[in-house]
Write an enzyme that holds these catalytic residues in place. Structure first.
Site, PDB file in Angstrom:
ATOM      1  N   ASP A 190      -2.580   6.514  -3.396  1.00 19.75           N
ATOM      2  CA  ASP A 190      -1.419   5.899  -2.746  1.00 19.75           C
ATOM      3  C   ASP A 190      -0.747   4.844  -3.624  1.00 19.75           C
ATOM      4  O   ASP A 190      -1.066   4.716  -4.808  1.00 19.75           O
ATOM      5  CB  ASP A 190      -1.839   5.292  -1.404  1.00 19.75           C
ATOM      6  CG  ASP A 190      -2.731   4.076  -1.587  1.00 19.75           C
ATOM      7  OD1 ASP A 190      -3.449   4.027  -2.606  1.00 19.75           O
ATOM      8  OD2 ASP A 190      -2.715   3.181  -0.728  1.00 19.75           O
ATOM      9  N   ASP A 204      -0.973   1.601  -4.053  1.00 20.29           N
ATOM     10  CA  ASP A 204      -1.771   0.611  -4.780  1.00 20.29           C
ATOM     11  C   ASP A 204      -3.121   1.141  -5.240  1.00 20.29           C
ATOM     12  O   ASP A 204      -3.967   0.372  -5.707  1.00 20.29           O
ATOM     13  CB  ASP A 204      -1.968  -0.655  -3.939  1.00 20.29           C
ATOM     14  CG  ASP A 204      -2.702  -0.385  -2.636  1.00 20.29           C
ATOM     15  OD1 ASP A 204      -2.581   0.729  -2.107  1.00 20.29           O
ATOM     16  OD2 ASP A 204      -3.403  -1.297  -2.144  1.00 20.29           O
ATOM     17  N   ASP A 218      -5.763   2.545  -3.668  1.00 22.93           N
ATOM     18  CA  ASP A 218      -7.040   2.446  -2.958  1.00 22.93           C
ATOM     19  C   ASP A 218      -7.325   3.630  -2.034  1.00 22.93           C
ATOM     20  O   ASP A 218      -8.458   3.814  -1.601  1.00 22.93           O
ATOM     21  CB  ASP A 218      -7.182   1.096  -2.226  1.00 22.93           C
ATOM     22  CG  ASP A 218      -6.088   0.831  -1.221  1.00 22.93           C
ATOM     23  OD1 ASP A 218      -5.195   1.688  -1.073  1.00 22.93           O
ATOM     24  OD2 ASP A 218      -6.118  -0.245  -0.591  1.00 22.93           O
ATOM     25  N   ARG A 219      -6.309   4.420  -1.729  1.00 25.66           N
ATOM     26  CA  ARG A 219      -6.554   5.575  -0.845  1.00 25.66           C
ATOM     27  C   ARG A 219      -6.719   6.845  -1.665  1.00 25.66           C
ATOM     28  O   ARG A 219      -6.284   6.919  -2.816  1.00 25.66           O
ATOM     29  CB  ARG A 219      -5.378   5.780   0.105  1.00 25.66           C
ATOM     30  CG  ARG A 219      -5.163   4.622   1.030  1.00 25.66           C
ATOM     31  CD  ARG A 219      -4.070   4.921   2.026  1.00 25.66           C
ATOM     32  NE  ARG A 219      -3.983   3.829   2.989  1.00 25.66           N
ATOM     33  CZ  ARG A 219      -3.504   3.938   4.205  1.00 25.66           C
ATOM     34  NH1 ARG A 219      -3.033   5.101   4.622  1.00 25.66           N
ATOM     35  NH2 ARG A 219      -3.466   2.908   5.015  1.00 25.66           N
ATOM     36  N   LYS A 279     -11.466  -0.298  -0.963  1.00 23.92           N
ATOM     37  CA  LYS A 279     -11.584   1.146  -1.081  1.00 23.92           C
ATOM     38  C   LYS A 279     -10.971   1.552  -2.418  1.00 23.92           C
ATOM     39  O   LYS A 279     -10.181   0.805  -2.985  1.00 23.92           O
ATOM     40  CB  LYS A 279     -10.927   1.848   0.093  1.00 23.92           C
ATOM     41  CG  LYS A 279      -9.497   1.463   0.392  1.00 23.92           C
ATOM     42  CD  LYS A 279      -9.114   2.062   1.723  1.00 23.92           C
ATOM     43  CE  LYS A 279      -7.640   1.893   2.034  1.00 23.92           C
ATOM     44  NZ  LYS A 279      -7.312   0.596   2.600  1.00 23.92           N
ATOM     45  N   SER A 298       0.802  -1.216   0.000  1.00 23.75           N
ATOM     46  CA  SER A 298       0.000   0.000   0.000  1.00 23.75           C
ATOM     47  C   SER A 298       0.837   1.271   0.000  1.00 23.75           C
ATOM     48  O   SER A 298       1.650   1.475  -0.878  1.00 23.75           O
ATOM     49  CB  SER A 298      -0.954  -0.046   1.197  1.00 23.75           C
ATOM     50  OG  SER A 298      -1.812   1.035   1.158  1.00 23.75           O
ATOM     51  N   HIS A 299       0.669   2.070   1.025  1.00 24.37           N
ATOM     52  CA  HIS A 299       1.309   3.380   1.109  1.00 24.37           C
ATOM     53  C   HIS A 299       2.727   3.294   1.665  1.00 24.37           C
ATOM     54  O   HIS A 299       3.401   4.309   1.772  1.00 24.37           O
ATOM     55  CB  HIS A 299       0.471   4.268   2.028  1.00 24.37           C
ATOM     56  CG  HIS A 299       0.204   3.588   3.335  1.00 24.37           C
ATOM     57  ND1 HIS A 299      -0.656   2.520   3.430  1.00 24.37           N
ATOM     58  CD2 HIS A 299       0.726   3.764   4.562  1.00 24.37           C
ATOM     59  CE1 HIS A 299      -0.672   2.079   4.678  1.00 24.37           C
ATOM     60  NE2 HIS A 299       0.162   2.806   5.387  1.00 24.37           N
TER      61      HIS A 299
HETATM   62  C1  G16 Z   1      -5.173  -0.825   5.380  1.00 22.66           C
HETATM   63  C2  G16 Z   1      -6.579  -1.306   5.521  1.00 22.66           C
HETATM   64  C3  G16 Z   1      -7.464  -0.178   5.962  1.00 22.66           C
HETATM   65  C4  G16 Z   1      -6.915   0.450   7.230  1.00 22.66           C
HETATM   66  C5  G16 Z   1      -5.494   0.891   7.000  1.00 22.66           C
HETATM   67  C6  G16 Z   1      -4.800   1.435   8.242  1.00 22.66           C
HETATM   68  O1  G16 Z   1      -5.116   0.099   4.346  1.00 22.66           O
HETATM   69  O2  G16 Z   1      -7.063  -1.811   4.291  1.00 22.66           O
HETATM   70  O3  G16 Z   1      -8.725  -0.683   6.147  1.00 22.66           O
HETATM   71  O4  G16 Z   1      -7.677   1.544   7.609  1.00 22.66           O
HETATM   72  O5  G16 Z   1      -4.743  -0.208   6.561  1.00 22.66           O
HETATM   73  O6  G16 Z   1      -4.584   0.409   9.122  1.00 22.66           O
HETATM   74  P1  G16 Z   1      -3.671   0.585  10.376  1.00 22.66           P
HETATM   75  O7  G16 Z   1      -4.240   1.743  11.171  1.00 22.66           O
HETATM   76  O8  G16 Z   1      -3.802  -0.724  11.085  1.00 22.66           O
HETATM   77  O9  G16 Z   1      -2.265   0.913   9.926  1.00 22.66           O
HETATM   78  P2  G16 Z   1      -4.041  -0.017   3.201  1.00 22.66           P
HETATM   79  O10 G16 Z   1      -4.313   1.160   2.312  1.00 22.66           O
HETATM   80  O11 G16 Z   1      -2.716   0.055   3.924  1.00 22.66           O
HETATM   81  O12 G16 Z   1      -4.281  -1.341   2.573  1.00 22.66           O
END
Ligand code: G16
Length: 543
Positions: free
Chosen positions: A277, A279, A281-282, A376, A113-114
């Site tokens: 971000d 991937d 999704d954000r 998302k 992800s990010h």
């Molecule tokens: C993932 C999850 C999200 C979550 C986020 C933050 O996002 O898919 O649902 O809100 O992590 O999680 P944490 O607070 O545990 O770091 P992504 O975009 O990283 O896949």
């Protein structure tokens, strides 16, 4: 081609977190590490013989090697067909779209992800089920259990495959289809939004910037915004995906999306700015000199949904993660809709969407989405905003001021302390938990504490229970202070403190959130003793 059965031994710590297994690339590069996890997934998901698997990732370093291995393992384990994005690329929402459209058995999505990318940074893998969404906890727990007992994995012994050209070929009896990563997704977007109205908006002198942060949304945003919708070339910045995301940290927030923030707060700022971000999704939404919090963004989308063709018939209900502000709850109440509060993690929305209980979902962590996929979706949120802007013909800031006038403003901020020693982080949460029985009935930050607890959630669809999902200090006036450890980091621990207070008085809606929440911020520091326990005196990221 020979199918090999390779002997292996379990690795410690292959437990999927908030969103799959995320570790340093160096950890994934250990011989057998990725193969063990993939075999554990295949051993946990039931009978997929002859079925379709979707595979793709955000293009970060190690994506290509991982995909080669996964395809050879999918063939050796009996999948009938794999759909893989050209060059190994699929954004997370596009992967969800392709799984759903092709009625695939499931998908493997490669992303951290990010989190930053490169040889010394992060990699990740997660399994999505046939509805297109992240595997629920029952599946991830079974995967983890298999990783602890694994003795062998199956893989086809062959040369690397050509995934850079769209087309199809056979691999040990399995069909491999290399697909255009953008087209299915672009078609879905066109079915939801009024592209004609957005085209007219973009032709009318309205200006925008989209920051792809050198990550996966570049090709999607160029094709849709500049291609289909006629935004001028250069609207998409940092639009070439790079294996190391240009050395950046592709998290679309005010700290890490600084290139865009500078433009949106500079002279001659465009009318609209957005970022996505690693991937895809954000999303982060900005107006001219104006930041829309993700919690407010969800509330605005819900309040304006019927302006958009895909939601013109109305929405079924809404859901937000527990730490997300209650702004959307107020919209739901006024529209007579159900509003669900789930733990952090997109996987918790899947059942609600499958059961038709909710249409829109969102999280404070810059995630917004709807039932069109089961992830998302960053670009979807941007198009939703553009559709609303095309319809309302008002600046972003005016839309928010108007929204707050109608519903009141939920002042909101999240303070992150990244890379904290894990034991110290646990001590901070324990310190708050130790006061669960003494805080209620006392005053903090000039407000009366009504309840303290560890959030737990019972899924209304399947009855499954998820405990210990965040430490909550709730106040009588609806204000909240929440302490949680991130489940997506790869080094040390990240403490997140979420702060929220509600302001009904429109005369007080113009404050900076940090000013409006100053007393809550101070109270959170004193309740948690974060500074003495961790040695940190300020957050690393404030959103
Ligand atoms: C993932 C999850 C999200 C979550 C986020 C933050 O996002 O898919 O649902 O809100 O992590 O999680 P944490 O607070 O545990 O770091 P992504 O975009 O990283 O896949």
């Amino acid at each position: 081609m020979r199918i090999q059965t390779v002997s292996t031994e379990p690795f410690e710590g292959q437990q999927p977190g908030t969103s799959g297994l995320r570790k340093k690339v160096k950890v994934f590069q250990q011989p057998h590490y990725l193969a063990n996890f993939v075999q554990a997934v295949f051993d946990s998901i039931g009978d997929f013989a002859g079925q379709t698997l979707v595979v793709g990732g955000d293009g970060r370093f190690f994506n290509r090697e991982a995909i080669q291995m996964i395809l050879k393992m999918a063939a050796a384990n009996g999948f009938g067909r794999v759909l893989v994005g050209q060059g190994g690329i699929l954004s997370t929402p596009a992967a969800s779209c392709v799984i759903r459209k092709n009625k695939a058995f499931g998908g493997l999505i490669l992303s951290a992800s990010h989190n930053p990318a490169g040889p010394d940074e992060d990699f990740g893998i997660k399994y999505n089920i046939g509805n297109g969404g992240p595997a629920p906890e029952g599946v991830t727990e079974a995967v983890f259990a298999h990783t602890r007992n694994i003795e062998f994995y199956n893989i086809v012994d062959c040369a690397d495959l050509d995934l850079d050209h769209v087309g199809s070929f056979e691999l040990a009896g399995m069909q491999v289809e290399v697909i255009d990563p953008v087209s299915d997704y672009a078609e879905l977007m066109e079915s939801l939004f009024d592209f004609t109205a957005i085209r007219a908006l973009l032709a009318s002198g309205f200006t925008m910037k989209f920051d792809a942060m050198h990550a996966v949304t570049g090709p999607y945003a160029k094709a849709i915004l500049e291609g289909c919708l006629g935004a001028p070339a250069g609207t998409v910045m940092n639009g070439e995906p790079k294996e190391d995301f240009g050395g950046g940290h592709p998290d679309p927030n005010l700290t890490y999306a600084h290139d865009l923030v500078e433009i949106m707060y500079g002279d001659d700022a465009p009318d609209f700015g957005a970022a996505s971000d690693g991937d895809g999704d954000r999303n982060m939404i900005l107006g001219n000199h104006f930041f829309v919090t993700p919690s407010d963004s969800l509330a605005v989308l819900a309040a304006n949904a019927t302006r958009v063709p895909g939601y013109a018939g109305g929405i079924a209900g809404v859901a937000r993660s527990m730490p997300t502000s209650a702004a959307v709850d107020r919209v739901a109440a006024s529209l007579g809709l159900d509003c669900y509060e789930t733990p952090t993690g997109w996987k918790f929305f899947g059942n609600l969407m499958d059961a038709g209980r909710v249409t829109l979902c969102g999280e404070e962590s810059f995630g917004t989405g709807s039932g069109h996929v089961r992830e998302k979706d960053g670009l979807w949120a941007v198009l939703f905003w553009l559709n609303i802007l095309a319809d309302r013909k008002e600046p972003v800031a005016d839309i928010l001021v108007d929204h707050w006038k109608q519903f009141g403003r939920n002042y909101y901020s999240r303070h992150d302390y990244e890379g904290v020693d894990a034991a110290a982080a646990a001590a901070v949460l324990k310190r708050v938990r130790d006061q669960f029985s003494t805080l209620p009935g006392t005053e903090l930050a000039g407000r009366m504490v009504s309840l303290c607890d560890d959030f737990s959630y019972t899924d209304p669809v399947d009855g499954s229970v998820s405990r210990n999902q965040g430490v909550r200090v709730l106040f009588e006036d609806g204000s909240r202070m929440i302490f949680r450890l991130s489940g997506t980091g790869t080094s040390g621990a990240t403490i997140r403190i979420y702060l929220e207070s509600y302001e009904a008085d429109a005369g007080r809606h113009g404050l900076d959130a940090q000013v409006a929440l100053a007393d809550m911020i101070e109270a959170a520091a004193s309740v948690s003793q974060l500074q003495p326990l961790t040695g940190r005196d300020k957050p690393t990221v404030i959103t």
